[in-house]
Design an enzyme around this catalytic site. Structure first.
Site, short mmCIF file in Angstrom:
data_model
loop_
_atom_site.label_atom_id
_atom_site.label_comp_id
_atom_site.label_asym_id
_atom_site.label_seq_id
_atom_site.Cartn_x
_atom_site.Cartn_y
_atom_site.Cartn_z
N HIS A 371 14.43 2.24 0.29
CA HIS A 371 13.44 1.57 -0.55
C HIS A 371 14.02 1.19 -1.92
CE1 HIS A 371 9.65 0.01 -1.44
NE2 HIS A 371 8.86 1.06 -1.25
N ASP A 375 12.18 -3.79 -0.33
CA ASP A 375 10.77 -3.59 -0.64
C ASP A 375 9.95 -3.56 0.63
OD1 ASP A 375 11.23 -3.49 -3.38
OD2 ASP A 375 11.05 -5.67 -3.60
#
Length: 408
Positions: A371, A375
């Site tokens: 992450h 995204d």
């Protein structure tokens, strides 16, 4: 002349290897280029060939970790190759048999074991622990002097849940190979050093099943290869990576490296653990090319012939736990990559199509991603793109020309 054989460097980042197996014995005569040992690096198992012919003297034991450049054996190149002589046939003379009177053997009585006052008597600390566990001293084997029950014996004692009736309760301790230790380190690092999340989806495999059923025999006859799921998934993944390039990127310090090619790592089970050989530029390969490359890499991994170069440099990984029966899992990222797709088994499930409940072959798929660089929009979009391509393979993967795509 005595030749010192040193450990060659299997790769730039590898500083030491482990002697997995000696294929020769100390004092054997070896031929030049003969494989004399198998060595484990943190990426693969490699064979060590003899640099010259002669008598070998081993300088390391199996299981030893030795630095690259260290001497592992000596070869006496001046030693002559031993010749195998066949003994001449000789006349066999039968010696007269002389009967012997058996001698009387002195029979010694076996010593009688004596039971001392200490046998199975717990120490005060051990007695307190046994009382707390409601364990009788007679149920514990003491390891102290004269069989006395020590505090450690009491701590390790397990309350009996019934009368033992035999069975093997042994255990074995073995050293992990260097490859397994490195895999363990990398998996822990991936969990601790990345912001790893996993997103899931399901794929209706009806269209792929129909294509495989219709063309698998013709494909095998033409190319000598099976038409498996991996070629469809690889095609779907490379298409999705081009649509969502952040998933095909990785972090290097404070910089992001993006790739305009798709080197796909394929997780396979080798004899010494998990290996991830790489399909180079998979986006350029046809269905036949993908199936051929996967077969080649799987055979080399199975036979322990995979090289370090064949397992480095991937940009994304596909792992197929479905071949072992896995229904759903959260695959761990293969550092320094930023994403890994987990495939699972195909099970017939009830799904809704055009307002009707139907039975269809369904596979759950999982994308684990870092992450820090990917995204939620990109991760979910990527997995949806994979799903769409697998559910509409003729349109999105074969340009509406199945025969041409399969080179039939």
């Amino acid at each position: 002349m005595i030749l010192e054989m040193k450990v060659p460097s299997p790769g730039e980042s590898i500083k030491e290897v482990e002697i997995a197996t000696w294929l020769v014995k100390d004092g054997d005569y070896v031929e030049k280029d003969q494989a004399i040992a198998e060595v484990d690096s943190d990426k693969a198992t490699l064979e060590l060939p003899a640099e010259a012919s002669g008598i070998i003297t081993l300088k390391a034991e199996e299981g030893d970790a030795v630095a690259v450049g260290s001497v592992v054996c000596l070869i006496d190149t001046d030693a002559a190759k031993p010749t195998v002589s066949v003994p001449a046939k000789e006349e066999v003379k039968t010696a007269p048999v002389v009967a012997e009177t058996p001698k009387k053997e002195e029979v010694k009585a076996a010593p009688v074991a004596t039971k001392t006052y200490a046998a199975q008597a717990p120490s005060p600390a051990a007695k307190k622990i046994l009382d707390e566990k409601s364990i009788q001293p007679s149920d514990v084997v003491g390891t102290g002097r004269d069989g006395r029950i020590t505090k450690d014996d009491a701590v390790n004692a397990v309350p009996s849940m019934g009368t033992p009736t035999g069975g093997n309760r042994g255990s074995e301790r073995t050293k992990l190979s260097m490859l397994r230790r490195k895999v363990a380190e990398r998996l822990v690092a991936a969990k601790n050093e990345t912001a790893m999340l996993t997103t899931f989806n399901e794929v209706d495999m009806t269209a792929i099943y129909a294509l495989r059923e219709q063309y698998k025999e013709e494909f095998k006859t033409k190319h000598g290869l099976g038409l498996g799921f991996m070629s469809f998934f690889t095609k779907a993944v490379t298409r999705a990576l081009q649509l969502y390039p952040d998933v095909n990127s990785m972090i290097d310090g404070q910089e992001k490296i993006s790739y305009n090619f798709c080197d796909i790592s394929v997780a396979v089970s080798g004899p010494k653990g998990l290996m991830v050989p790489v399909m180079r530029s998979a986006e350029t390969l046809s269905f036949r090319g993908i199936e051929a490359e996967i077969k080649r890499l799987a055979i080399r991994a199975r036979d322990g012939q995979i090289t370090v170069d064949e397992m480095t440099g991937g940009t994304f990984t596909i792992s197929n736990g479905g071949v072992f029966g896995s229904m759903l899992s959260t695959p761990i990222i293969n550092p320094p990559q930023s994403g890994i797709l987990g495939m699972h088994n195909v099970v017939e499930r009830a799904i809704v199509k055009k307002g009707q409940i139907v039975i269809a072959p369904v596979m759950f798929v999982a994308l684990s991603y870092d992450h820090r660089i990917i995204d939620g929009r990109e991760s979910v979009g990527f997995l949806v793109a994979v799903k769409e391509a697998l559910e509409k393979p003729e349109e999105l993967l074969m340009d509406n020309n199945v025969k041409k795509a399969l080179e039939l």
